[in-house]
Design a protein around this motif. Structure first.
Motif, PDB file in Angstrom:
ATOM      1  N   LEU A   1       0.822  -1.209   0.000  1.00 48.25           N
ATOM      2  CA  LEU A   1       0.000   0.000   0.000  1.00 48.25           C
ATOM      3  C   LEU A   1       0.856   1.258   0.000  1.00 48.25           C
ATOM      4  CD1 LEU A   1      -2.742  -1.187   2.492  1.00 48.25           C
ATOM      5  CD2 LEU A   1      -3.136  -0.511   0.113  1.00 48.25           C
ATOM      6  N   ALA A   2       2.096   1.128   0.485  1.00 45.38           N
ATOM      7  CA  ALA A   2       3.025   2.258   0.488  1.00 45.38           C
ATOM      8  C   ALA A   2       3.868   2.311  -0.785  1.00 45.38           C
ATOM      9  CB  ALA A   2       3.941   2.171   1.708  1.00 45.38           C
ATOM     10  N   GLY A   3       3.670   1.350  -1.680  1.00 39.03           N
ATOM     11  CA  GLY A   3       4.405   1.347  -2.944  1.00 39.03           C
ATOM     12  C   GLY A   3       5.752   0.658  -2.882  1.00 39.03           C
ATOM     13  N   ILE A   4       5.978  -0.171  -1.850  1.00 32.23           N
ATOM     14  CA  ILE A   4       7.233  -0.902  -1.710  1.00 32.23           C
ATOM     15  C   ILE A   4       6.961  -2.387  -1.934  1.00 32.23           C
ATOM     16  CG2 ILE A   4       9.154  -1.485  -0.182  1.00 32.23           C
ATOM     17  CD1 ILE A   4       8.545   1.111   1.337  1.00 32.23           C
ATOM     18  N   ARG A   5       7.665  -2.986  -2.854  1.00 29.43           N
ATOM     19  CA  ARG A   5       7.418  -4.380  -3.235  1.00 29.43           C
ATOM     20  C   ARG A   5       8.400  -5.305  -2.513  1.00 29.43           C
ATOM     21  NH1 ARG A   5       7.019  -6.007  -9.611  1.00 29.43           N
ATOM     22  NH2 ARG A   5       6.580  -8.252  -9.402  1.00 29.43           N
ATOM     23  N   ILE A   6       7.878  -6.193  -1.667  1.00 31.32           N
ATOM     24  CA  ILE A   6       8.723  -7.161  -0.981  1.00 31.32           C
ATOM     25  C   ILE A   6       8.141  -8.562  -1.173  1.00 31.32           C
ATOM     26  CG2 ILE A   6       9.567  -5.505   0.719  1.00 31.32           C
ATOM     27  CD1 ILE A   6       7.613  -6.653   2.753  1.00 31.32           C
ATOM     28  N   LYS A   7       8.924  -9.554  -0.840  1.00 33.16           N
ATOM     29  CA  LYS A   7       8.522 -10.942  -1.013  1.00 33.16           C
ATOM     30  C   LYS A   7       7.435 -11.330  -0.010  1.00 33.16           C
ATOM     31  CE  LYS A   7      11.294 -12.160  -4.414  1.00 33.16           C
ATOM     32  NZ  LYS A   7      10.785 -12.667  -5.705  1.00 33.16           N
ATOM     33  N   ARG A   8       6.985 -12.580  -0.095  1.00 32.77           N
ATOM     34  CA  ARG A   8       5.833 -13.019   0.702  1.00 32.77           C
ATOM     35  C   ARG A   8       6.208 -13.541   2.092  1.00 32.77           C
ATOM     36  NH1 ARG A   8       2.634 -14.156   3.827  1.00 32.77           N
ATOM     37  NH2 ARG A   8       0.522 -14.970   3.567  1.00 32.77           N
ATOM     38  N   ASP A   9       7.214 -14.403   2.197  1.00 35.16           N
ATOM     39  CA  ASP A   9       7.537 -15.045   3.468  1.00 35.16           C
ATOM     40  C   ASP A   9       8.578 -14.255   4.251  1.00 35.16           C
ATOM     41  OD1 ASP A   9       5.765 -17.060   2.887  1.00 35.16           O
ATOM     42  OD2 ASP A   9       7.291 -18.456   2.162  1.00 35.16           O
ATOM     43  N   ALA A  10       8.555 -14.398   5.571  1.00 34.84           N
ATOM     44  CA  ALA A  10       9.472 -13.657   6.438  1.00 34.84           C
ATOM     45  C   ALA A  10      10.931 -13.946   6.081  1.00 34.84           C
ATOM     46  CB  ALA A  10       9.202 -14.004   7.898  1.00 34.84           C
ATOM     47  N   ALA A  11      11.270 -15.215   5.845  1.00 33.72           N
ATOM     48  CA  ALA A  11      12.652 -15.571   5.515  1.00 33.72           C
ATOM     49  C   ALA A  11      13.085 -14.933   4.202  1.00 33.72           C
ATOM     50  CB  ALA A  11      12.800 -17.088   5.439  1.00 33.72           C
ATOM     51  N   GLN A  12      12.158 -14.798   3.249  1.00 33.46           N
ATOM     52  CA  GLN A  12      12.469 -14.144   1.975  1.00 33.46           C
ATOM     53  C   GLN A  12      12.653 -12.648   2.177  1.00 33.46           C
ATOM     54  OE1 GLN A  12       8.883 -15.447  -0.068  1.00 33.46           O
ATOM     55  NE2 GLN A  12      10.046 -16.902  -1.293  1.00 33.46           N
TER      56      GLN A  12
END
Length: 259
Positions: free
Chosen positions: A171-182
């Motif tokens: 929602l803030a426009g920052i793309r990160i992976k799905r899992d915590a370890a990733q």
């Protein structure tokens, strides 16, 4: 198999590690998520989510097949639903709920969006993602406060720790992976807790050293995270302290910065 692409047509679709309704929910697709179809064992399709490359099995009836061009155009990620209400999209007599942190609206124009051969009327005005600030991250994170914990969840109706951090950042426009370890493999390391700023992600490990939890730091003393529900707890160099239990529940491993 010929290359095939699709877009999620329902509000929330479970993604499972095996082609069975009895398999656990690994994560969820939300309306508008674009996917690549990797394998078909009817009625199950194994797909890869374009946003975070997450793979799993889902019922094909929850998807609309689209062209490669439509698949690519659905990955703009600059226009999102406001993080304050639950909205709807409607095609003839078919209505789908459109939840905060859902994907962009494919081919959106003049109050409607096009998915394959279906046109959906949109009940809200999407907003353009603006430059992220610490205040915005705090506002978005607190929007999910008290959402119940759900393994694999990505919505207000149930969310897990990494689904929460991914949704807020999206929602803030920052793309990160799905899992915590990733997610722990992304971003820049913050060496000490007193150096953190609002929006840094804190990661926690188990006795084997495996990353098992993540939360969003509000400051050097407070963290908001999904544990039973989305909640704010104290944090120090040891980890997260749960006042209700009177003990530490998560051991701090690493802190990462993303903006």
């Amino acid at each position: 198999m010929e290359q095939k692409f699709a877009i999620c047509r329902v509000a929330i679709a479970p993604l499972r590690p095996a082609a069975s309704d009895k398999a656990e929910i690994a994560t969820q697709l939300l309306f508008g998520d674009a996917v690549e179809v990797l394998e078909e064992v009817q009625p199950w399709w194994r797909i890869r989510n374009a946003y975070d490359d997450y793979e799993g099995w889902m019922d094909f009836k929850q998807l609309i097949v689209v062209s490669h061009e439509e698949y690519l155009s659905a990955q703009d990620y600059k226009t999102l639903v406001p993080a304050d209400v639950v909205n709807t999209v409607t095609a003839q007599d078919e209505t789908a709920f459109y939840l905060p942190s859902s994907a962009v609206l494919p081919a959106y124009a003049n109050g409607s969006c096009q998915i394959g051969n279906q046109q959906f009327k949109v009940s809200f005005d999407p907003y353009q993602v603006s430059p992220v600030t610490e205040e915005k991250i705090t506002e978005l994170a607190k929007f999910f406060r008290n959402a119940p914990y759900l393994w694999g969840g990505r919505t207000l109706f149930g969310i897990d720790c990494s689904g929460f951090s991914q949704a807020v950042f999206k929602l803030a426009g920052i793309r990160i992976k799905r899992d915590a370890a990733q997610q722990a493999e992304q971003g820049d390391t913050v060496n000490f807790l007193p150096e953190v700023k609002t929006g840094d992600l804190a990661f926690f490990d188990n006795a084997e050293g495996r990353i098992i939890h993540v939360g969003i730091l509000l400051d050097q003393h407070r963290i908001i995270h999904a544990s039973g529900r989305v909640r704010i707890d104290p944090i120090d160099d040891q980890g997260i302290y749960n006042p209700e239990l009177g003990r530490y529940t998560h051991k701090l491993r690493i802190i990462k910065r993303f903006f």
